[in-house]
Design a protein around this motif. Structure first.
Motif, PDB file in Angstrom:
ATOM      1  N   LEU A 236      -2.349  11.197   9.510  1.00 41.58           N
ATOM      2  CA  LEU A 236      -3.032  12.440   9.165  1.00 41.58           C
ATOM      3  C   LEU A 236      -3.093  12.656   7.664  1.00 41.58           C
ATOM      4  CD1 LEU A 236      -1.580  14.899  11.831  1.00 41.58           C
ATOM      5  CD2 LEU A 236      -3.942  14.086  11.678  1.00 41.58           C
ATOM      6  N   LEU A 237      -1.981  12.444   7.010  1.00 42.21           N
ATOM      7  CA  LEU A 237      -1.884  12.732   5.578  1.00 42.21           C
ATOM      8  C   LEU A 237      -2.606  11.715   4.707  1.00 42.21           C
ATOM      9  CD1 LEU A 237       1.834  13.870   5.407  1.00 42.21           C
ATOM     10  CD2 LEU A 237      -0.208  15.317   5.409  1.00 42.21           C
ATOM     11  N   PHE A 238      -2.495  10.462   5.105  1.00 38.37           N
ATOM     12  CA  PHE A 238      -3.125   9.410   4.321  1.00 38.37           C
ATOM     13  C   PHE A 238      -4.548   9.119   4.804  1.00 38.37           C
ATOM     14  CE2 PHE A 238       1.226   8.661   3.056  1.00 38.37           C
ATOM     15  CZ  PHE A 238       1.134   8.153   1.772  1.00 38.37           C
ATOM     16  N   GLY A 239      -5.008   9.870   5.768  1.00 39.33           N
ATOM     17  CA  GLY A 239      -6.370   9.684   6.270  1.00 39.33           C
ATOM     18  C   GLY A 239      -6.578   8.353   6.949  1.00 39.33           C
ATOM     19  N   GLY A 240      -5.518   7.792   7.534  1.00 36.41           N
ATOM     20  CA  GLY A 240      -5.627   6.524   8.238  1.00 36.41           C
ATOM     21  C   GLY A 240      -5.728   5.320   7.314  1.00 36.41           C
ATOM     22  N   ARG A 241      -5.567   5.545   5.998  1.00 40.25           N
ATOM     23  CA  ARG A 241      -5.683   4.431   5.036  1.00 40.25           C
ATOM     24  C   ARG A 241      -4.452   3.540   5.082  1.00 40.25           C
ATOM     25  NH1 ARG A 241      -7.518   8.904   2.499  1.00 40.25           N
ATOM     26  NH2 ARG A 241      -9.654   8.842   1.769  1.00 40.25           N
ATOM     27  N   GLN A 242      -4.656   2.255   4.944  1.00 40.86           N
ATOM     28  CA  GLN A 242      -3.555   1.300   4.864  1.00 40.86           C
ATOM     29  C   GLN A 242      -3.507   0.624   3.496  1.00 40.86           C
ATOM     30  OE1 GLN A 242      -1.173   0.761   7.310  1.00 40.86           O
ATOM     31  NE2 GLN A 242      -2.134   2.586   8.138  1.00 40.86           N
ATOM     32  N   ASP A 243      -4.366   1.048   2.580  1.00 41.36           N
ATOM     33  CA  ASP A 243      -4.373   0.399   1.243  1.00 41.36           C
ATOM     34  C   ASP A 243      -3.935   1.350   0.167  1.00 41.36           C
ATOM     35  OD1 ASP A 243      -6.596   2.046   1.319  1.00 41.36           O
ATOM     36  OD2 ASP A 243      -8.016   0.479   0.839  1.00 41.36           O
TER      37      ASP A 243
ATOM     38  N   PRO B  59       0.830  -1.198   0.000  1.00 38.15           N
ATOM     39  CA  PRO B  59       0.000   0.000   0.000  1.00 38.15           C
ATOM     40  C   PRO B  59       0.873   1.260   0.000  1.00 38.15           C
ATOM     41  CG  PRO B  59      -0.684  -1.530   1.732  1.00 38.15           C
ATOM     42  CD  PRO B  59       0.599  -2.044   1.167  1.00 38.15           C
ATOM     43  N   PRO B  60       0.394   2.342  -0.624  1.00 37.84           N
ATOM     44  CA  PRO B  60       1.201   3.567  -0.695  1.00 37.84           C
ATOM     45  C   PRO B  60       1.721   4.051   0.651  1.00 37.84           C
ATOM     46  CG  PRO B  60      -0.667   3.746  -2.170  1.00 37.84           C
ATOM     47  CD  PRO B  60      -0.854   2.469  -1.390  1.00 37.84           C
TER      48      PRO B  60
ATOM     49  N   ASP C  87       3.374  11.205  -5.278  1.00 36.15           N
ATOM     50  CA  ASP C  87       2.679  10.234  -6.127  1.00 36.15           C
ATOM     51  C   ASP C  87       1.984   9.162  -5.288  1.00 36.15           C
ATOM     52  OD1 ASP C  87       3.494  11.589  -8.402  1.00 36.15           O
ATOM     53  OD2 ASP C  87       5.079  10.148  -8.917  1.00 36.15           O
ATOM     54  N   GLN C  88       2.632   8.727  -4.218  1.00 37.08           N
ATOM     55  CA  GLN C  88       2.018   7.718  -3.339  1.00 37.08           C
ATOM     56  C   GLN C  88       0.800   8.302  -2.626  1.00 37.08           C
ATOM     57  OE1 GLN C  88       2.951   4.483  -3.555  1.00 37.08           O
ATOM     58  NE2 GLN C  88       4.237   5.402  -5.129  1.00 37.08           N
ATOM     59  N   LEU C  89       0.893   9.550  -2.209  1.00 39.81           N
ATOM     60  CA  LEU C  89      -0.266  10.206  -1.594  1.00 39.81           C
ATOM     61  C   LEU C  89      -1.431  10.282  -2.581  1.00 39.81           C
ATOM     62  CD1 LEU C  89       1.468  12.980   0.471  1.00 39.81           C
ATOM     63  CD2 LEU C  89      -0.387  11.544   1.313  1.00 39.81           C
ATOM     64  N   ARG C  90      -1.123  10.678  -3.809  1.00 40.03           N
ATOM     65  CA  ARG C  90      -2.182  10.753  -4.829  1.00 40.03           C
ATOM     66  C   ARG C  90      -2.783   9.373  -5.086  1.00 40.03           C
ATOM     67  NH1 ARG C  90       0.792  15.198  -6.652  1.00 40.03           N
ATOM     68  NH2 ARG C  90       2.365  13.993  -7.724  1.00 40.03           N
ATOM     69  N   ALA C  91      -1.946   8.352  -5.136  1.00 41.44           N
ATOM     70  CA  ALA C  91      -2.427   6.988  -5.392  1.00 41.44           C
ATOM     71  C   ALA C  91      -3.361   6.505  -4.289  1.00 41.44           C
ATOM     72  CB  ALA C  91      -1.241   6.028  -5.538  1.00 41.44           C
ATOM     73  N   ALA C  92      -3.063   6.907  -3.061  1.00 40.79           N
ATOM     74  CA  ALA C  92      -3.878   6.466  -1.928  1.00 40.79           C
ATOM     75  C   ALA C  92      -5.133   7.309  -1.770  1.00 40.79           C
ATOM     76  CB  ALA C  92      -3.060   6.534  -0.646  1.00 40.79           C
ATOM     77  N   GLY C  93      -5.134   8.498  -2.361  1.00 43.41           N
ATOM     78  CA  GLY C  93      -6.224   9.435  -2.117  1.00 43.41           C
ATOM     79  C   GLY C  93      -6.004  10.065  -0.756  1.00 43.41           C
ATOM     80  N   PRO C  94      -5.260  11.180  -0.699  1.00 50.28           N
ATOM     81  CA  PRO C  94      -4.894  11.762   0.590  1.00 50.28           C
ATOM     82  C   PRO C  94      -6.110  12.222   1.385  1.00 50.28           C
ATOM     83  CG  PRO C  94      -4.483  13.325  -1.180  1.00 50.28           C
ATOM     84  CD  PRO C  94      -4.869  12.018  -1.826  1.00 50.28           C
TER      85      PRO C  94
END
Length: 118
Positions: free
Chosen positions: A111-118, A4-5, A60-67
């Motif tokens: 904070l930046l990834f919104g708690g996403r792990q995928d 994951p990003p 790019d990883q932030l964009r891929a994950a949807g920040p």
């Protein structure tokens, strides 16, 4: 297959932090190199290129994950690198514990990834 990003970014940034003897020695070399680059413009240009590539990768990883909402990937990437630089200096000068540094990084990533792990 890459993970994951957020895990890719975390893995990269953990490698930069002086969390073991090898990375502490690497960070001492980096500090000396940065000091030299501050007075030698030809050296600094190569560092700028590497820093730009790293910022682009993180953005790019932030964009891929949807920040997280309101997060600008470019500014967030620059902020993460600045955070890791600061944490690294705090670790090298023994002003901060390794576990606390990793926890601070993880909190910012959440904070930046919104708690996403995928």
């Amino acid at each position: 297959m890459p993970g994951p990003p957020v895990e890719l970014v975390r893995g990269l940034l953990l490698q930069v932090l002086p969390l073991d003897e090898t990375r502490r020695l690497e960070n001492h070399v980096v500090l000396a190199f940065l000091a030299y680059a501050a007075v030698k413009p030809s050296i600094a240009s190569g560092l700028r290129q590497l820093a730009a590539e790293t910022r682009t990768f993180i953005a790019d990883q932030l964009r891929a994950a949807g920040p997280a909402e309101g997060v600008d990937p470019e500014r967030a990437a620059a902020g993460l690198l600045a955070l890791v630089d600061g944490l690294g200096l705090q670790l090298l000068s023994l002003q901060y514990a390794e576990d606390d540094a990793v926890a601070a990084l993880d909190a910012q990533l959440a904070l930046l990834f919104g708690g996403r792990q995928d």
